[in-house]
Design an enzyme around this catalytic site. Structure first.
Site, PDB file in Angstrom:
ATOM      1  N   HIS A 174      17.295 -10.042  14.817  1.00 34.28           N
ATOM      2  CA  HIS A 174      16.556 -10.246  12.862  1.00 34.28           C
ATOM      3  C   HIS A 174      15.474  -9.158  12.433  1.00 34.28           C
ATOM      4  O   HIS A 174      15.896  -9.127  10.881  1.00 34.28           O
ATOM      5  CB  HIS A 174      15.220 -11.553  13.680  1.00 34.28           C
ATOM      6  CG  HIS A 174      16.040 -12.520  13.954  1.00 34.28           C
ATOM      7  ND1 HIS A 174      15.866 -13.496  12.784  1.00 34.28           N
ATOM      8  CD2 HIS A 174      16.549 -13.411  14.390  1.00 34.28           C
ATOM      9  CE1 HIS A 174      16.638 -14.743  13.418  1.00 34.28           C
ATOM     10  NE2 HIS A 174      17.300 -14.134  13.696  1.00 34.28           N
ATOM     11  N   ASP A 175      15.919  -7.497  13.510  1.00 33.24           N
ATOM     12  CA  ASP A 175      15.050  -6.770  12.946  1.00 33.24           C
ATOM     13  C   ASP A 175      16.321  -5.512  12.066  1.00 33.24           C
ATOM     14  O   ASP A 175      16.369  -5.308  10.689  1.00 33.24           O
ATOM     15  CB  ASP A 175      15.274  -5.896  13.987  1.00 33.24           C
ATOM     16  CG  ASP A 175      14.432  -3.991  13.351  1.00 33.24           C
ATOM     17  OD1 ASP A 175      13.483  -4.189  12.632  1.00 33.24           O
ATOM     18  OD2 ASP A 175      14.379  -3.209  13.980  1.00 33.24           O
TER      19      ASP A 175
ATOM     20  N   GLY B 119      17.533  -1.621   8.289  1.00 34.98           N
ATOM     21  CA  GLY B 119      18.138  -1.552   8.956  1.00 34.98           C
ATOM     22  C   GLY B 119      17.915  -2.183  10.223  1.00 34.98           C
ATOM     23  O   GLY B 119      15.930  -2.569  10.895  1.00 34.98           O
TER      24      GLY B 119
ATOM     25  N   ASP C  66      15.437  -0.792  12.294  1.00 36.54           N
ATOM     26  CA  ASP C  66      14.184   0.036  12.222  1.00 36.54           C
ATOM     27  C   ASP C  66      12.791  -0.018  12.657  1.00 36.54           C
ATOM     28  O   ASP C  66      12.027   0.553  13.086  1.00 36.54           O
ATOM     29  CB  ASP C  66      13.929   0.746  10.977  1.00 36.54           C
ATOM     30  CG  ASP C  66      13.899  -0.625   9.903  1.00 36.54           C
ATOM     31  OD1 ASP C  66      13.896  -2.071  10.297  1.00 36.54           O
ATOM     32  OD2 ASP C  66      13.431  -0.082   8.678  1.00 36.54           O
TER      33      ASP C  66
ATOM     34  N   HIS D  67      24.688 -16.947  21.466  1.00 34.65           N
ATOM     35  CA  HIS D  67      23.391 -18.069  21.626  1.00 34.65           C
ATOM     36  C   HIS D  67      24.508 -18.934  23.012  1.00 34.65           C
ATOM     37  O   HIS D  67      23.678 -20.128  23.260  1.00 34.65           O
ATOM     38  CB  HIS D  67      24.459 -18.825  19.989  1.00 34.65           C
ATOM     39  CG  HIS D  67      24.198 -18.934  19.119  1.00 34.65           C
ATOM     40  ND1 HIS D  67      24.274 -19.387  17.349  1.00 34.65           N
ATOM     41  CD2 HIS D  67      23.264 -17.326  18.889  1.00 34.65           C
ATOM     42  CE1 HIS D  67      23.601 -18.877  16.883  1.00 34.65           C
ATOM     43  NE2 HIS D  67      23.041 -18.061  17.307  1.00 34.65           N
TER      44      HIS D  67
ATOM     45  N   ASP E 224      28.326 -17.036  29.677  1.00 31.00           N
ATOM     46  CA  ASP E 224      29.494 -17.793  30.073  1.00 31.00           C
ATOM     47  C   ASP E 224      30.066 -18.150  28.475  1.00 31.00           C
ATOM     48  O   ASP E 224      29.403 -18.005  27.505  1.00 31.00           O
ATOM     49  CB  ASP E 224      29.374 -18.964  31.386  1.00 31.00           C
ATOM     50  CG  ASP E 224      28.659 -20.011  30.591  1.00 31.00           C
ATOM     51  OD1 ASP E 224      28.125 -20.262  29.730  1.00 31.00           O
ATOM     52  OD2 ASP E 224      27.978 -20.667  30.985  1.00 31.00           O
TER      53      ASP E 224
END
Ligand SMILES: *[C@@H]1O[C@H](CO)[C@@H](O)[C@H](O)[C@H]1NC(C)=O
Ligand SMILES: *[C@@H]1O[C@H](CO)[C@@H](O)[C@H](O)[C@H]1NC(C)=O
Ligand SMILES: *[C@@H]1O[C@H](CO)[C@@H](O)[C@H](O)[C@H]1NC(C)=O
Length: 354
Positions: A61-62, A74, A76, A185, A210
């Site tokens: 998300h950053d 980006g 940062d 995920h 996995d």
């Protein structure tokens, strides 16, 4: 000097370079070592749990907050430094809990670490207790962020595959790299997609890196783990797991389905593709030549001997075959009654506001 001597000299040179001279730890890495130790011991506590999942999510998300069209810095740290702006973005829903958990550690160490380095360090360390996860490189030296990221750069689970592929392509990620990133995920869940069931995992084993995410999402969806009608959620195949619409579509889109399917039965491949993809993410908006490799701060996660299986009660006939060039392979079915996968226990900071 004779020709013979010259030759000997030339031949000797590579030996000089190859000699096992122990690399001196760069000063910035030594400075960050106590920060790493504090995070490992006191934030993650040796668990591949909610705090670790949150730190891994924060990397993305950053870092994705950059665009050749509308700007942004980006990887940062703007999501921390300008949290009041960025946490209000819909796509960052649920990150308030993550910052409540990680933020105090940043504030404690901010004299020695920039917010950009902190996000990437915490993310790389978050994998330390996740069996099967790769060791991710970490480089340090990101300057403080200049401004918040513009809104609408973080893909949402309800965005179309076209939108998602285009968003990533604009910052240099090819479709197989996107699927590699999505292997995160495997060790993740959703708190706010269905707000009635926070901590609902995306696959049957959210503390193990996995291949289950890649198997589970290809199974025919039959139920919602909580309420129906949530934006960005589609029916799942295993009770207690939540399926994102974007995962469902990327698993079935001809541009990404074969990579998805390959990962489903090849855990070492999934891990080996994730590490460089997430490292590339950590460099968005940064110049690698200005950064120092401190990967020695990142422990090697525990090994995993992955045996790909269908969840109990499910078979090859439940798979929605989607790769145009290869059929999904038959796998054994895990024995036992159908699973009711338990929610991921939430970090303390989550409990305060729930
Ligand atoms: C969030 O932002 C506020 C003000 O913008 C700042 O005071 C606070 O320290 C930030 N939180 C963290 C964890 O950096
Ligand atoms: C996701 O969808 C929303 C609503 O249609 C749109 O405003 C946004 O730009 C999309 N995001 C991306 C990354 O394409
Ligand atoms: C799913 O699991 C929950 C919690 O264990 C249980 O209450 C519910 O009946 C299960 N639903 C189905 C469809 O099995």
């Amino acid at each position: 000097m004779s020709i013979r001597k010259l030759t000997a000299l030339v031949l000797a040179l590579p030996l000089v370079f190859a000699a096992p001279s122990k690399r001196q730890t760069p000063a910035i890495c030594s400075t960050l070592a106590p920060v790493a130790q504090d995070l490992l011991e006191n934030l993650f506590g040796g668990e591949c749990g909610d705090s670790a999942h949150g730190a891994l999510r924060l990397i993305f998300h950053d870092a994705i907050g950059i665009s050749p069209v509308v700007g942004g810095g980006g990887a940062d740290g703007s999501i921390i430094t300008f949290n009041e702006t960025e946490l209000a973005f819909e796509a960052n829903d649920g990150l308030d809990d993550v910052l409540a958990d990680l933020g105090p550690f940043f504030l404690k160490h901010q004299a020695v670490i920039s917010s950009g380095d902190f996000v990437q360090l915490a993310g790389a360390l978050s994998l330390a207790a996740c069996p099967g996860a790769p060791k991710v490189q970490f480089v340090a030296g990101r300057p403080p962020p200049l401004a918040p990221s513009p809104n609408f750069l973080v893909p949402e689970p309800f965005n179309t595959t076209d939108q998602i592929l285009e968003r990533f392509a604009s910052v240099g990620f090819a479709p197989p790299e996107i699927i590699a990133l999505l292997s995160s995920h495997s060790i993740a869940g959703a708190d706010t997609v269905d707000p009635t069931i926070p901590g609902t995992p995306f696959d049957t084993t959210p503390s193990v890196y996995d291949t289950n995410i890649f198997i589970d999402v290809l199974l025919k969806g039959t139920l919602f783990p909580g309420t129906s009608g949530n934006q960005g959620e589609v029916e799942t195949a295993v009770n207690g797991t939540l399926r994102l619409q974007s995962d469902f579509e990327l698993a079935r889109d001809p541009r990404t389905a074969c990579t998805w399917q390959e990962f489903a039965t090849n855990q070492p491949l999934m891990a080996s593709q994730f590490a460089p993809a997430v490292f590339k993410l950590s460099l968005l908006g940064q110049n690698i030549n200005d950064l120092t490799d401190c990967s020695e701060l990142i422990p090697q996660p525990p090994a995993l001997k992955d045996v790909p299986e269908f969840p109990p009660g499910q078979f090859l006939s439940d798979i929605q075959d989607s790769c145009p060039t290869a059929r999904f392979p038959d796998l054994p079915t895990q024995p036992g009654p159908p699973l009711d996968v338990a929610p991921i226990p939430q970090a303390d900071s989550d409990d305060e506001d729930s």
